[in-house]
Write a protein that holds these residues in place. Structure first.
Motif, PDB file in Angstrom:
ATOM      1  N   LYS A   1     -67.829  11.964  13.041  1.00  0.00           N
ATOM      2  CA  LYS A   1     -67.955  11.433  11.463  1.00  0.00           C
ATOM      3  C   LYS A   1     -66.333  11.194  10.699  1.00  0.00           C
ATOM      4  O   LYS A   1     -66.647  11.741   9.465  1.00  0.00           O
ATOM      5  CB  LYS A   1     -69.002  11.812  10.569  1.00  0.00           C
ATOM      6  N   GLY A   2     -65.319  11.099  11.329  1.00  0.00           N
ATOM      7  CA  GLY A   2     -64.247  10.875  10.580  1.00  0.00           C
ATOM      8  C   GLY A   2     -63.161  11.501  11.133  1.00  0.00           C
ATOM      9  O   GLY A   2     -63.678  12.872  12.631  1.00  0.00           O
ATOM     10  N   ALA A   3     -62.545  11.597  10.022  1.00  0.00           N
ATOM     11  CA  ALA A   3     -61.132  12.923  10.712  1.00  0.00           C
ATOM     12  C   ALA A   3     -60.551  13.090   9.140  1.00  0.00           C
ATOM     13  O   ALA A   3     -60.373  12.771   8.699  1.00  0.00           O
ATOM     14  CB  ALA A   3     -59.625  12.895  12.109  1.00  0.00           C
ATOM     15  N   VAL A   4     -60.234  14.687  10.303  1.00  0.00           N
ATOM     16  CA  VAL A   4     -58.326  15.137   8.944  1.00  0.00           C
ATOM     17  C   VAL A   4     -57.436  14.463   9.297  1.00  0.00           C
ATOM     18  O   VAL A   4     -57.309  15.192   9.986  1.00  0.00           O
ATOM     19  CB  VAL A   4     -58.803  16.064   8.247  1.00  0.00           C
ATOM     20  N   ARG A   5     -56.156  13.832   8.681  1.00  0.00           N
ATOM     21  CA  ARG A   5     -55.575  14.122   8.962  1.00  0.00           C
ATOM     22  C   ARG A   5     -54.150  14.309   8.087  1.00  0.00           C
ATOM     23  O   ARG A   5     -53.798  14.232   7.192  1.00  0.00           O
ATOM     24  CB  ARG A   5     -54.873  12.529   9.411  1.00  0.00           C
ATOM     25  N   VAL A   6     -53.056  15.184   9.030  1.00  0.00           N
ATOM     26  CA  VAL A   6     -52.160  15.479   7.998  1.00  0.00           C
ATOM     27  C   VAL A   6     -50.538  15.359   8.899  1.00  0.00           C
ATOM     28  O   VAL A   6     -50.827  15.769   9.751  1.00  0.00           O
ATOM     29  CB  VAL A   6     -52.733  17.088   8.095  1.00  0.00           C
TER      30      VAL A   6
END
Lengths: 217, 266
Positions: free
Chosen positions: A183-188
């Motif tokens: 369900k998506g991603a956190v990108r840093v």
């Protein structure tokens, strides 16, 4: 369904601020029709999925350096960060994010940096800790670490994620946490750049060579 | 007449004397010399190079792709290999030739007509006409030429353009009915100063060849731009394939960077 479960959990956790966003936002601020090597771009933080956070701060440049800073990003409880600095020029881009925390994944980092210079990418993680374990400060490209998120199951964290864009440039993302259930991603900290732009010089005027070739007259 | 388009390697032993047959044949009768000359480039270098011919004006390259846009212009990108580089039939494909660092004693410069990732499609100076091939960008030095040469066989005029603006136009002599100048897209392969200053002090061999003469004057039938002392020929279709140009045209053309496109239209 698992997706529903994930979303429900996030929602009950009070994270779902607005209506469900069915489609993911673009992974990064892709500059349209950039010539290979002609444009660099960077962003500090980006979340896709049900709680999208567009790439912030985001810059792109096909010429000289352009920078942007954001003092704090805590619009969602999913991820917090301070001092997000990004800069991009034609052949280089850099993104750094300080005091990162993703509480649900027990992920903390003092500073997360991605750098792209002339089509080569590097990532640096200063005092990054996942579930109590220290992460490699300079992980090799595309290092994957399993992550357990409380109540949501197992997913993965990719460090120093490097990939080619369709136009041949390189994208390096220091950290990418996949959200469970796809369900998506956190990108840093993400930086994209091309090779040193080809600026072909003027072709030289020829110097006649003493040479004989019988030609067709 | 003998066909002598053997690959360059087998011709290394041929002495430089053959080269000195020179321009004397230009405008004369087609030669009956059963010989051909080796190019002025280095011998093929690197493993596998021996199996494929060098892309020179003397060689015929089987299996190379033909120029897909024989009437189009480019952005003027030209490329020089610092050393011999492999030529492939498609990006990452099969090696079909070697592009040497020198052609006819001068630096090799070829036009880039297509780009695919790290691969550059370049025109080659060999037979068959419109021969092209893919080389890795890594081994190429690139530059930009603002010049395009247009030869209109119908009106028998040569136009020199710089940055798409006409800077000169001359009546020229083109190939006769039996030995026509081959139409298509080619390039300035070399700028030569022959030992004999007549009929022309400068000869600009192109990357194309006569379709009707397999050999000429001991050479491989290379088509060239060059001067001609008898000005009455200009505007006529009387040559063996070469394009004879007036003195002022020759002066202007001798400054055109190697690799610049020459568009020959019927």
């Amino acid at each position: 369904m698992r997706h529903v479960h994930v979303v429900k959990r996030l929602a009950t956790a009070g994270l779902l601020a607005t209506g469900l966003a069915a489609t993911a936002t673009p992974a990064f601020a892709a500059p349209a029709l950039a010539a290979p090597g002609g444009e660099g771009s960077a962003y500090g933080l980006n979340v896709t999925g049900p709680l999208p956070v567009p790439p912030v701060p985001a810059v792109s440049s096909g010429g000289g350096p352009v920078s942007k800073s954001l003092l704090r990003e805590n619009h969602t409880k999913l991820v917090n960060a301070s001092a997000l600095d990004v800069t991009a020029s034609a052949a280089r881009a850099r993104s750094s994010v300080a005091d990162l925390s993703v509480p649900t994944a027990k992920l903390l980092a003092h500073a997360v940096t991605a750098k792209c210079v002339g089509g080569q990418g590097t990532a640096h993680l200063a005092r990054a800790v996942l579930a109590g374990k220290r992460l490699d400060a300079s992980p090799p490209p595309n290092t994957t670490v399993p992550v357990d998120i409380d109540g949501l199951g197992r997913t993965s964290l990719t460090l120093n994620k490097q990939q080619r864009t369709s136009d041949g440039r390189l994208n390096v993302t220091a950290m990418e946490l996949a959200l469970p259930g796809g369900k998506g991603a956190v990108r840093v900290a993400s930086a994209t750049c091309g090779r040193t732009p080809e600026t072909p010089s003027e072709a030289p005027a020829p110097t006649p060579v003493k040479h004989d070739l019988p030609v067709t007259g | 007449m003998a066909t002598i388009n053997a690959p360059g390697h087998s011709l290394r032993a041929v002495t430089a004397a053959a080269l000195l047959l020179a321009l004397a044949g230009c405008g004369g009768s087609p030669s009956r010399h059963g010989t051909a000359a080796a190019d002025g480039g280095k011998g093929a270098a690197g493993a596998g190079a021996a199996k494929v011919p060098e892309a020179t004006t003397y060689s015929t390259l089987p299996g190379v792709p033909k120029d897909g846009t024989p009437t189009g212009t480019t952005d003027g990108l030209v490329a020089h290999p610092a050393k011999s580089v492999p030529v492939l039939d498609r990006p990452g494909g099969r090696r079909v030739a070697t592009l040497p660092a020198t052609e006819l004693g001068g630096p090799t410069w070829v036009p880039v007509v297509e780009t695919s990732g790290d691969w550059r499609r370049v025109l080659l100076p060999s037979r068959p006409n419109q021969a092209s091939g893919w080389v890795s960008a890594a081994g190429l030095k690139t530059a930009h030429t603002p010049y395009t040469v247009r030869v209109d066989l119908g009106t028998r005029r040569l136009t020199l353009e710089k940055s798409a603006r006409r800077v000169g136009r001359w009546k020229v002599a083109v190939g006769g009915a039996k030995t026509p100048t081959p139409p298509g897209r080619t390039f300035v392969m070399a700028t030569l100063a022959p030992a004999k200053k007549t009929p022309s002090p400068i000869v600009l061999p192109l990357g194309t060849h006569s379709a009707t003469l397999d050999t000429f004057g001991g050479g491989p039938g290379t088509v060239a731009l060059h001067g001609w002392p008898d000005t009455s020929v200009f505007g006529k279709a009387v040559t063996h394939g070469c394009v004879r140009v007036p003195a002022d045209a020759l002066k202007a053309l001798s400054r055109v960077p190697l690799g610049s496109l020459v568009l020959i239209t019927a």
